[in-house]
Design a protein around this motif. Structure first.
Motif, PDB file in Angstrom:
ATOM      1  N   MET A 156      78.864  33.865 -16.652  1.00 42.84           N
ATOM      2  CA  MET A 156      78.703  33.312 -18.318  1.00 42.84           C
ATOM      3  C   MET A 156      77.607  32.703 -18.559  1.00 42.84           C
ATOM      4  O   MET A 156      76.898  32.015 -17.389  1.00 42.84           O
ATOM      5  N   ALA A 157      77.132  32.308 -19.542  1.00 44.40           N
ATOM      6  CA  ALA A 157      76.109  31.378 -19.853  1.00 44.40           C
ATOM      7  C   ALA A 157      76.509  30.495 -21.177  1.00 44.40           C
ATOM      8  O   ALA A 157      77.425  29.523 -20.856  1.00 44.40           O
ATOM      9  N   GLN A 158      76.237  31.103 -22.349  1.00 39.93           N
ATOM     10  CA  GLN A 158      76.642  30.139 -23.425  1.00 39.93           C
ATOM     11  C   GLN A 158      78.292  30.005 -23.661  1.00 39.93           C
ATOM     12  O   GLN A 158      78.738  29.000 -24.389  1.00 39.93           O
ATOM     13  N   THR A 159      79.074  30.844 -23.060  1.00 42.38           N
ATOM     14  CA  THR A 159      80.475  30.697 -23.244  1.00 42.38           C
ATOM     15  C   THR A 159      80.925  29.384 -22.682  1.00 42.38           C
ATOM     16  O   THR A 159      82.178  29.107 -22.911  1.00 42.38           O
ATOM     17  N   ALA A 160      80.131  29.089 -21.748  1.00 45.40           N
ATOM     18  CA  ALA A 160      80.627  27.543 -20.892  1.00 45.40           C
ATOM     19  C   ALA A 160      80.940  26.595 -22.067  1.00 45.40           C
ATOM     20  O   ALA A 160      81.843  25.668 -21.879  1.00 45.40           O
ATOM     21  N   ALA A 208      71.066  27.332 -15.567  1.00 47.14           N
ATOM     22  CA  ALA A 208      71.476  26.108 -15.808  1.00 47.14           C
ATOM     23  C   ALA A 208      71.276  25.460 -17.255  1.00 47.14           C
ATOM     24  O   ALA A 208      71.919  24.946 -17.932  1.00 47.14           O
ATOM     25  N   ALA A 209      69.666  25.805 -17.514  1.00 44.52           N
ATOM     26  CA  ALA A 209      69.636  25.291 -19.033  1.00 44.52           C
ATOM     27  C   ALA A 209      70.373  25.959 -20.181  1.00 44.52           C
ATOM     28  O   ALA A 209      70.444  25.312 -21.055  1.00 44.52           O
ATOM     29  N   MET A 210      70.542  27.355 -19.967  1.00 45.47           N
ATOM     30  CA  MET A 210      71.496  27.858 -20.811  1.00 45.47           C
ATOM     31  C   MET A 210      72.741  27.316 -21.214  1.00 45.47           C
ATOM     32  O   MET A 210      73.345  27.152 -22.340  1.00 45.47           O
ATOM     33  N   VAL A 211      73.510  26.957 -19.883  1.00 46.67           N
ATOM     34  CA  VAL A 211      74.572  26.327 -20.028  1.00 46.67           C
ATOM     35  C   VAL A 211      74.754  25.103 -20.678  1.00 46.67           C
ATOM     36  O   VAL A 211      75.702  24.786 -21.302  1.00 46.67           O
ATOM     37  N   ALA A 212      73.690  24.278 -20.182  1.00 48.47           N
ATOM     38  CA  ALA A 212      73.590  22.814 -20.689  1.00 48.47           C
ATOM     39  C   ALA A 212      73.331  22.758 -22.294  1.00 48.47           C
ATOM     40  O   ALA A 212      73.912  22.110 -23.024  1.00 48.47           O
ATOM     41  N   ALA A 213      72.479  23.954 -22.767  1.00 49.00           N
ATOM     42  CA  ALA A 213      72.359  23.929 -24.186  1.00 49.00           C
ATOM     43  C   ALA A 213      73.739  24.165 -24.959  1.00 49.00           C
ATOM     44  O   ALA A 213      73.699  23.985 -26.043  1.00 49.00           O
ATOM     45  N   SER A 214      74.340  25.009 -24.243  1.00 47.06           N
ATOM     46  CA  SER A 214      75.761  25.559 -24.901  1.00 47.06           C
ATOM     47  C   SER A 214      76.537  24.227 -24.957  1.00 47.06           C
ATOM     48  O   SER A 214      77.688  24.496 -25.941  1.00 47.06           O
ATOM     49  N   LEU A 215      76.468  23.357 -24.309  1.00 50.02           N
ATOM     50  CA  LEU A 215      77.400  22.285 -24.300  1.00 50.02           C
ATOM     51  C   LEU A 215      77.411  21.457 -25.388  1.00 50.02           C
ATOM     52  O   LEU A 215      78.249  20.632 -25.579  1.00 50.02           O
ATOM     53  N   ARG A 216      76.389  21.237 -26.180  1.00 45.59           N
ATOM     54  CA  ARG A 216      76.178  20.544 -27.257  1.00 45.59           C
ATOM     55  C   ARG A 216      76.351  18.969 -27.058  1.00 45.59           C
ATOM     56  O   ARG A 216      75.458  18.610 -26.331  1.00 45.59           O
ATOM     57  N   ALA A 260      78.926  22.860 -13.373  1.00 45.40           N
ATOM     58  CA  ALA A 260      78.800  24.479 -13.528  1.00 45.40           C
ATOM     59  C   ALA A 260      78.659  24.937 -12.030  1.00 45.40           C
ATOM     60  O   ALA A 260      77.505  24.456 -11.463  1.00 45.40           O
ATOM     61  N   ASN A 261      79.717  25.442 -11.586  1.00 51.17           N
ATOM     62  CA  ASN A 261      79.535  26.076 -10.087  1.00 51.17           C
ATOM     63  C   ASN A 261      78.877  27.468 -10.140  1.00 51.17           C
ATOM     64  O   ASN A 261      79.051  28.015 -11.395  1.00 51.17           O
ATOM     65  N   ARG A 262      78.268  27.783  -9.169  1.00 51.60           N
ATOM     66  CA  ARG A 262      77.933  29.216  -9.031  1.00 51.60           C
ATOM     67  C   ARG A 262      76.552  29.576 -10.034  1.00 51.60           C
ATOM     68  O   ARG A 262      76.729  30.567 -10.625  1.00 51.60           O
ATOM     69  N   ILE A 263      75.668  28.649 -10.110  1.00 46.64           N
ATOM     70  CA  ILE A 263      74.594  28.724 -10.862  1.00 46.64           C
ATOM     71  C   ILE A 263      73.608  29.466 -10.248  1.00 46.64           C
ATOM     72  O   ILE A 263      73.260  29.118  -9.114  1.00 46.64           O
ATOM     73  N   ALA A 264      72.974  30.537 -11.007  1.00 52.34           N
ATOM     74  CA  ALA A 264      71.995  31.252 -10.463  1.00 52.34           C
ATOM     75  C   ALA A 264      70.610  30.968 -10.428  1.00 52.34           C
ATOM     76  O   ALA A 264      69.610  31.378  -9.625  1.00 52.34           O
ATOM     77  N   SER A 265      70.247  30.165 -11.324  1.00 54.23           N
ATOM     78  CA  SER A 265      68.813  29.719 -11.553  1.00 54.23           C
ATOM     79  C   SER A 265      68.716  28.333 -12.353  1.00 54.23           C
ATOM     80  O   SER A 265      69.860  28.019 -12.908  1.00 54.23           O
TER      81      SER A 265
END
Length: 447
Positions: free
Chosen positions: A126-130, A159-167, A150-155
């Protein structure tokens, strides 16, 4: 830091949306990273567990105690946290299952003591669904969500996409997918003593954990009241020596259990059935905890001195308390997953058979004359015996939000001086009941 009537400490409860997200890996990585930075770290485990605490103890360098509102009790949990705060810079608590699973849950524990939550999310698919998961975890209870790991991050882009989704939620840590991870078997992670590379794995996890130092520094400290001294236990086992089996086949022991026996006045001596040790001379009682007898059945079957010694102790009326794996080792036979059948100590008539599906799980309480003795069960074997149980544990099942029902749990067997069950007792929940189980039964006394 200690104030007049409060102790302050930085603390986090590490949780997840479900089991298998990487709570133990993240908690261990964070503990090892902080220790390597010179921090004094104490780690606790929420809920009944033996294996995860072994990993976390290795990661932090300090003994890991249980924290659970039902098993341990709110007051005792508060005391354990406050005592740890007097000697630690950071307290980490690994949750159990998902954040809101169980009654009480990890979320209940966090709210009870004002501890912020670090939620681990397996972001591998997943990415933004985080962000949706994070907000749901925060708001459902709600809980004070310190951030996401965030575990099992690929790159770094992932990580940046996950961080942006967290608001408005911090990405507190990331951990990449592991080429070498902590191996598992049927009861959970493989114990540290069996892994020659365990420290290397923990060091690698610590090095690969990317930590948001600014978000960490912004976390407010947890304030805990200075605890009153715990009342001394009556010396019900004063002058008595308890022989405790401890080796790779018998290693599931709550540290608090041993401390309780000592607080009751007992002297402890340890022995190894796997090494063919007999029950130590002068032992007034024997405690056989759980473990992995199924992995060492051939060695136990060949340990003739151990088998004859425990039979002699039983014939002499020495009280024996056998839990789960300890009980399995006292049956007539133990059949492993390969179908091999091994002779055991033959004190409890019957046969034990390993199976691939779970046979028992959950927190339970054993009724005793001294009141309920709390604990849990977790096993992949079944016992077939003609011996009628003298009692059954009670497990509480949540039916609805506030509706609970008591359901019959594990059988408890009594044969002469032997008390045996799949039930693992948490001794501090009722020290008087534990003492009664390890004292000789008077002739004609009710059981």
């Amino acid at each position: 830091m200690r104030e007049t009537d409060q102790i302050t400490v930085k603390a986090l409860l590490v949780t997840a949306v479900a089991s298998g997200q990487g709570k133990t890996s993240v908690t261990a990585a964070l503990a090892r990273k902080l220790v390597r930075q010179g921090q004094r770290v104490r780690v606790f485990k929420c809920g009944p567990d033996f294996i995860d605490p072994m990993i976390l103890e290795r990661a932090s360098g300090a003994a890991v105690q249980s924290l659970d509102l039902w098993l341990v009790g709110t007051d005792a949990c508060r005391r354990l946290l406050a005592e740890a705060a007097t000697e630690a810079d950071v307290i980490l608590i690994e949750g159990v299952m998902g954040l809101y699973d169980g009654a009480p849950s990890s979320a209940d524990l966090a709210r009870a003591f004002g501890i912020p939550v670090l939620a681990v999310i397996d972001a591998s698919a997943m990415a933004q669904t985080a962000g949706a998961l994070a907000q749901g975890l925060r708001d459902y209870g709600p809980v004070a969500l310190a951030g996401i790991a965030a575990n099992r991050i690929a790159s770094s882009a992932h990580a940046a996409m996950v961080a942006a989704s967290l608001r408005d939620i911090a990405l507190l840590a990331t951990l990449p997918g592991q080429a070498i991870s902590l191996p598992e078997r049927h009861l959970g992670l493989v114990v540290p003593g069996e892994l020659s590379m365990i420290d290397s794995v923990l060091d690698t996890l610590a090095e690969q954990l990317v930590f948001n130092s600014a978000a960490w520094q912004a976390l407010p400290p947890v304030r805990l009241p200075v605890p009153a001294a715990a009342a001394a236990l009556p010396p019900l086992l004063a002058g008595r020596t308890i022989a405790v089996a401890r080796d790779a086949a018998f290693l599931f022991i709550y540290p608090a259990n041993l401390a309780t026996l000592q607080a009751l006045g007992a002297k402890l001596c340890f022995f190894s059935p796997l090494a063919n040790d007999g029950v130590p001379d002068g032992a007034d009682a024997v405690y056989l905890p759980g473990g992995y007898p199924e992995l060492h059945a051939a060695t136990l079957a060949a340990a003739r001195h151990w088998r004859s010694s425990i039979r002699a102790a039983h014939a002499a009326g020495v009280p024996i308390l056998a839990e789960c794996g300890g009980m399995m080792a006292l049956a007539d036979t133990l059949s492993d997953l390969d179908g091999a059948c091994w002779p055991m100590a033959a004190i409890l008539p019957g046969s034990v058979s390993m199976q691939t599906r779970l046979a028992g799980l959950g927190s339970q309480a054993l009724p005793t004359a001294q009141g309920p003795l709390r604990g849990h069960t977790f096993h992949y074997s079944t016992l077939t015996t003609s011996v009628p149980p003298v009692a059954h544990t009670l497990k509480q099942t949540t039916i609805g939000a506030d509706v609970r029902a008591e359901v019959r749990g594990e059988a408890c067997y009594r044969i002469g001086s032997l008390t045996a069950s799949y039930f693992h007792a948490y001794f501090p929940s009722n020290p008087q009941a534990v003492a009664a189980l390890l004292l000789p039964v008077a002739p004609n006394a009710p059981t």
